[in-house]
Design a protein around this motif. Structure first.
Motif, PDB file in Angstrom:
ATOM      1  N   ASP A 107       0.828  -1.199   0.000  1.00 36.94           N
ATOM      2  CA  ASP A 107       0.000   0.000   0.000  1.00 36.94           C
ATOM      3  C   ASP A 107       0.869   1.257   0.000  1.00 36.94           C
ATOM      4  O   ASP A 107       0.575   2.214  -0.711  1.00 36.94           O
ATOM      5  CB  ASP A 107      -0.936   0.003   1.216  1.00 36.94           C
ATOM      6  CG  ASP A 107      -1.943   1.135   1.147  1.00 36.94           C
ATOM      7  OD1 ASP A 107      -2.730   1.176   0.179  1.00 36.94           O
ATOM      8  OD2 ASP A 107      -1.922   1.998   2.055  1.00 36.94           O
ATOM      9  N   ARG A 113       0.785   4.025  -2.953  1.00 33.29           N
ATOM     10  CA  ARG A 113       0.522   5.435  -2.678  1.00 33.29           C
ATOM     11  C   ARG A 113       1.649   6.326  -3.196  1.00 33.29           C
ATOM     12  O   ARG A 113       1.398   7.395  -3.750  1.00 33.29           O
ATOM     13  CB  ARG A 113       0.298   5.661  -1.175  1.00 33.29           C
ATOM     14  CG  ARG A 113      -1.025   5.125  -0.691  1.00 33.29           C
ATOM     15  CD  ARG A 113      -1.176   5.295   0.825  1.00 33.29           C
ATOM     16  NE  ARG A 113      -2.410   4.694   1.296  1.00 33.29           N
ATOM     17  CZ  ARG A 113      -3.587   5.302   1.315  1.00 33.29           C
ATOM     18  NH1 ARG A 113      -3.702   6.532   0.894  1.00 33.29           N
ATOM     19  NH2 ARG A 113      -4.657   4.677   1.764  1.00 33.29           N
ATOM     20  N   ARG A 118       1.187   9.115  -6.049  1.00 30.36           N
ATOM     21  CA  ARG A 118       1.538  10.507  -5.739  1.00 30.36           C
ATOM     22  C   ARG A 118       2.507  11.055  -6.779  1.00 30.36           C
ATOM     23  O   ARG A 118       2.363  12.176  -7.256  1.00 30.36           O
ATOM     24  CB  ARG A 118       2.142  10.566  -4.329  1.00 30.36           C
ATOM     25  CG  ARG A 118       2.151  11.902  -3.689  1.00 30.36           C
ATOM     26  CD  ARG A 118       2.550  11.914  -2.216  1.00 30.36           C
ATOM     27  NE  ARG A 118       3.483  10.894  -1.768  1.00 30.36           N
ATOM     28  CZ  ARG A 118       3.150   9.797  -1.078  1.00 30.36           C
ATOM     29  NH1 ARG A 118       1.900   9.577  -0.754  1.00 30.36           N
ATOM     30  NH2 ARG A 118       4.056   8.933  -0.706  1.00 30.36           N
ATOM     31  N   TYR A 173      -5.016   9.402  -3.735  1.00 29.37           N
ATOM     32  CA  TYR A 173      -5.564   8.093  -3.394  1.00 29.37           C
ATOM     33  C   TYR A 173      -6.193   8.167  -2.010  1.00 29.37           C
ATOM     34  O   TYR A 173      -5.514   8.491  -1.036  1.00 29.37           O
ATOM     35  CB  TYR A 173      -4.420   7.085  -3.418  1.00 29.37           C
ATOM     36  CG  TYR A 173      -4.786   5.631  -3.271  1.00 29.37           C
ATOM     37  CD1 TYR A 173      -5.479   4.959  -4.274  1.00 29.37           C
ATOM     38  CD2 TYR A 173      -4.398   4.914  -2.154  1.00 29.37           C
ATOM     39  CE1 TYR A 173      -5.766   3.618  -4.154  1.00 29.37           C
ATOM     40  CE2 TYR A 173      -4.680   3.564  -2.025  1.00 29.37           C
ATOM     41  CZ  TYR A 173      -5.371   2.927  -3.028  1.00 29.37           C
ATOM     42  OH  TYR A 173      -5.661   1.589  -2.922  1.00 29.37           O
TER      43      TYR A 173
END
Length: 169
Positions: free
Chosen positions: A39, A43, A47, A53
Motif C-alpha cells: 500500500d 501510494r 503521488r 488516493y
C-alpha cells in the motif's frame, strides 16, 4: 453527540464532492489483501503520477455522487474501496493502478468515472492502455517532425545536385 457526528459526515461529503468536481477521472479499486508495504509503494507511485488516493466510507461517496447527479457508481461501492483521483491526466489513475495490479494480484480495479461517464472494469483497463498526455503530444510532434525532416533532406539533396551540376559545367 449525534449532531457532532452528523457535522463530521457532512464535512466529509463536502470534501468528496469537491474532489469529484475537480477530478478529470477517478478509479475505484479493491485493495483488500495488500500488505502495508504494498500500500505504501502504491501510494508513492500514485503521488508521483499526480494522483490522489483516498479511502472513504462508501455511503458518504454515494451521498456526494447523488448530490452531484453522478449516477452509476453505487453498484461498485461495496466492500473495501479506495478511490484514485486524477486531476491533471485523465488516464493516470487507471494506468498506474492497472500497472500495479499486474504485479500485485490482490489489487483489483472495479470501475471508474471519466468526464462524468461511469465505466466498468474492462473499460477502465482499456483506458489504462492509453498513453499519458505527454507521451501522446510527443508522438504527435514526432509525426509532424518526420515529414518535415524528410522535406528538408529532399531540399538539401536538390541543392547539392544543382551545385554539383553547376561546378561540372
Amino acid at each position: 453527540m449525534a449532531s457532532k457526528n452528523r457535522l463530521v459526515k457532512e464535512t466529509k461529503v463536502q470534501e468528496i464532492k469537491e474532489k469529484l468536481e475537480k477530478a478529470q477521472s477517478l478509479v475505484l479499486s479493491d485493495y483488500q489483501g495488500l500488505t502495508v508495504e504494498d500500500d505504501t509503494e502504491l501510494r508513492k507511485t500514485l503521488r508521483e503520477g499526480g494522483v490522489e488516493y483516498k479511502v472513504y466510507k462508501n455511503r458518504l461517496v454515494v451521498l456526494a455522487a447523488k448530490e452531484l447527479n453522478i449516477e452509476g457508481l453505487e453498484p461498485y461501492l461495496e466492500g473495501p474501496v479506495a478511490i484514485a483521483f486524477g486531476y491533471e491526466d485523465a488516464t493516470a489513475p487507471a494506468r498506474i493502478l492497472n500497472e500495479f495490479a499486474k504485479t500485485h494480484k490482490k489489487l483489483e480495479l472495479k470501475a471508474g468515472l471519466v468526464d462524468g461517464v461511469v465505466y466498468g472494469e474492462e473499460q477502465i483497463k482499456a483506458i489504462a492502455s492509453i498513453p499519458s498526455k505527454e507521451v501522446l503530444i510527443a508522438k504527435l510532434l514526432g509525426s509532424f517532425k518526420a515529414p518535415l525532416s524528410n522535406f528538408a533532406y529532399l531540399l538539401s539533396s536538390i541543392k547539392e545536385q544543382k551545385e554539383s551540376a553547376e561546378t561540372a559545367e
